[in-house]
Write a protein that holds these residues in place. Structure first.
Motif, PDB file in Angstrom:
ATOM      1  N   ASP A   1       0.610  -1.106  -0.041  1.00 54.19           N
ATOM      2  CA  ASP A   1       0.211   0.125  -0.274  1.00 54.19           C
ATOM      3  C   ASP A   1       0.643   1.159  -0.257  1.00 54.19           C
ATOM      4  O   ASP A   1       0.329   2.505  -0.180  1.00 54.19           O
ATOM      5  N   GLY A   2       1.998   0.986   0.104  1.00 59.12           N
ATOM      6  CA  GLY A   2       3.145   2.314  -0.283  1.00 59.12           C
ATOM      7  C   GLY A   2       3.638   2.734   0.994  1.00 59.12           C
ATOM      8  O   GLY A   2       4.444   3.541   1.147  1.00 59.12           O
ATOM      9  N   ARG A   3       3.691   2.436   1.772  1.00 58.67           N
ATOM     10  CA  ARG A   3       3.765   2.786   3.911  1.00 58.67           C
ATOM     11  C   ARG A   3       5.479   2.340   3.545  1.00 58.67           C
ATOM     12  O   ARG A   3       5.600   0.801   3.045  1.00 58.67           O
ATOM     13  N   ASP A   4       6.118   2.683   3.999  1.00 60.09           N
ATOM     14  CA  ASP A   4       7.927   2.457   4.358  1.00 60.09           C
ATOM     15  C   ASP A   4       7.681   1.902   5.803  1.00 60.09           C
ATOM     16  O   ASP A   4       7.401   3.122   7.022  1.00 60.09           O
ATOM     17  N   ILE A   5       8.230   0.681   5.600  1.00 59.30           N
ATOM     18  CA  ILE A   5       7.995  -0.235   7.294  1.00 59.30           C
ATOM     19  C   ILE A   5       9.387  -0.319   7.792  1.00 59.30           C
ATOM     20  O   ILE A   5      10.086  -1.040   6.842  1.00 59.30           O
ATOM     21  N   THR A   6       9.540   0.051   8.655  1.00 55.48           N
ATOM     22  CA  THR A   6      11.346  -1.109   9.702  1.00 55.48           C
ATOM     23  C   THR A   6      10.406  -2.197  10.732  1.00 55.48           C
ATOM     24  O   THR A   6       9.720  -2.365  10.947  1.00 55.48           O
ATOM     25  N   PHE A   7      11.115  -3.423  10.360  1.00 55.30           N
ATOM     26  CA  PHE A   7      11.517  -4.650  11.061  1.00 55.30           C
ATOM     27  C   PHE A   7      12.863  -4.892  11.850  1.00 55.30           C
ATOM     28  O   PHE A   7      13.797  -4.369  11.309  1.00 55.30           O
ATOM     29  N   GLU A   8      13.191  -4.875  13.049  1.00 55.89           N
ATOM     30  CA  GLU A   8      14.615  -5.182  13.699  1.00 55.89           C
ATOM     31  C   GLU A   8      14.748  -6.825  13.715  1.00 55.89           C
ATOM     32  O   GLU A   8      13.472  -7.416  14.218  1.00 55.89           O
ATOM     33  N   VAL A   9      15.680  -7.062  12.830  1.00 56.03           N
ATOM     34  CA  VAL A   9      16.583  -8.490  13.081  1.00 56.03           C
ATOM     35  C   VAL A   9      16.665  -8.426  14.547  1.00 56.03           C
ATOM     36  O   VAL A   9      18.342  -8.315  14.500  1.00 56.03           O
ATOM     37  N   THR A  10      16.338  -9.055  15.695  1.00 55.49           N
ATOM     38  CA  THR A  10      17.365  -9.673  16.796  1.00 55.49           C
ATOM     39  C   THR A  10      17.873 -10.957  16.739  1.00 55.49           C
ATOM     40  O   THR A  10      18.524 -10.887  18.100  1.00 55.49           O
TER      41      THR A  10
END
Length: 280
Positions: A214-223
């Protein structure tokens, strides 16, 4: 509309017999089938697919006595579908005489199936006029693609197929087909992304940036440490559920760890020391 010359496509005379049509079809499909050609010329796969579809369409009409008669009289055999507005439609047509339907592939992008959209399709169909003669009419059909629809979803327009003398109009059925996406792969309501990461990031963690459908810029943390077969599941970032678009499936990250091509002697020594300490 520019009518296709089906006889020219199959490279046969207009008085060709059924056997001649069949032989021509077999010969040409062997020559133009995408699976037989794209390995040698991968950049021309789309060209081979277009030729193959034209040959299949021509044979589907000329091999059927009723369709061939209509084609010989009017120079084309409806239904013909075009793109109108923001809609794409596939060119595969399959008419089932027993069930009285016409089934056509409706190609949708993954973004369209995620967000929903309206497709406007221009059709040309054969009907009977007030004197009982066949004529071609043009109509615009609208399909509201709902968020979360899957491949195989059917949309039926009763009586919008072709009409032949002595028979009722066939139903027109569109079947949703999903165009492959460059990043996301869909499995039911889940979306899967294969992410490349460095060996260092696999061991100590990293941050992933992704643009959603849907065009959102999203961030994910790999821990976590990324081990072989490890998958990171992000709830509620998959495809919308068609019955309740407020709910979504999962977004699943699979990882492709990139190993260094070589190590210096000092790096090998340091790694042995660090990893030996980690095992204690």
């Amino acid at each position: 509309m520019v009518a296709r010359d089906y006889y020219k496509i199959l490279k046969v005379n207009r008085d060709a017999t059924d056997e001649e049509l069949k032989n021509a079809y077999k010969r040409l499909t062997m020559q133009c089938h995408p699976d037989n050609n794209h390995h040698q010329c991968p950049l021309r796969k789309q060209e081979f697919e277009a030729k193959f579809n034209k040959i299949t369409e021509a044979y589907a009409v000329l091999s059927d006595p009723k369709k061939r008669q209509i084609y010989d009289l009017y120079g084309h055999y409806p239904i013909n579908l075009k793109k109108s507005g923001d809609g794409d439609v596939g060119n595969n047509l399959n008419e089932d005489e027993d069930s009285g339907v016409v089934v056509i592939r409706l190609e949708c992008t993954l973004v369209e199936l995620y967000k929903g959209c309206r497709k406007k399709l221009k059709i040309l169909r054969t009907v009977l006029d007030e004197f009982g003669n066949l004529k071609t009419v043009e109509e615009i059909l609208k399909i509201d693609v709902k968020p979360g629809w899957k491949k195989g979803t059917k949309i039926t327009f009763p009586g919008k197929g072709n009409v032949e003398p002595g028979a009722t109009a066939a139903d027109l059925i569109f079947v949703v087909d999903e165009r492959p996406h460059g990043i996301f792969k869909r499995y039911g309501n889940d979306l899967v992304v294969t992410q490349k990461i460095l060996l260092l990031d696999a061991l100590v963690g990293t941050t992933l940036n992704l643009t959603a459908l849907d065009g959102r810029d999203i961030t994910f943390e790999v821990t976590d440490i990324v081990k072989p077969g490890y998958e990171m599941v992000v709830p509620n970032e998959g495809m919308p559920l068609s019955k309740d678009p407020s709910k979504k499936g999962n977004l699943i990250f699979k990882f492709d760890v990139m190993f260094p091509s070589r190590l210096t002697t000092q790096q090998e020594h340091d790694l042995k020391r660090i990893l030996s300490d980690a095992d204690r």
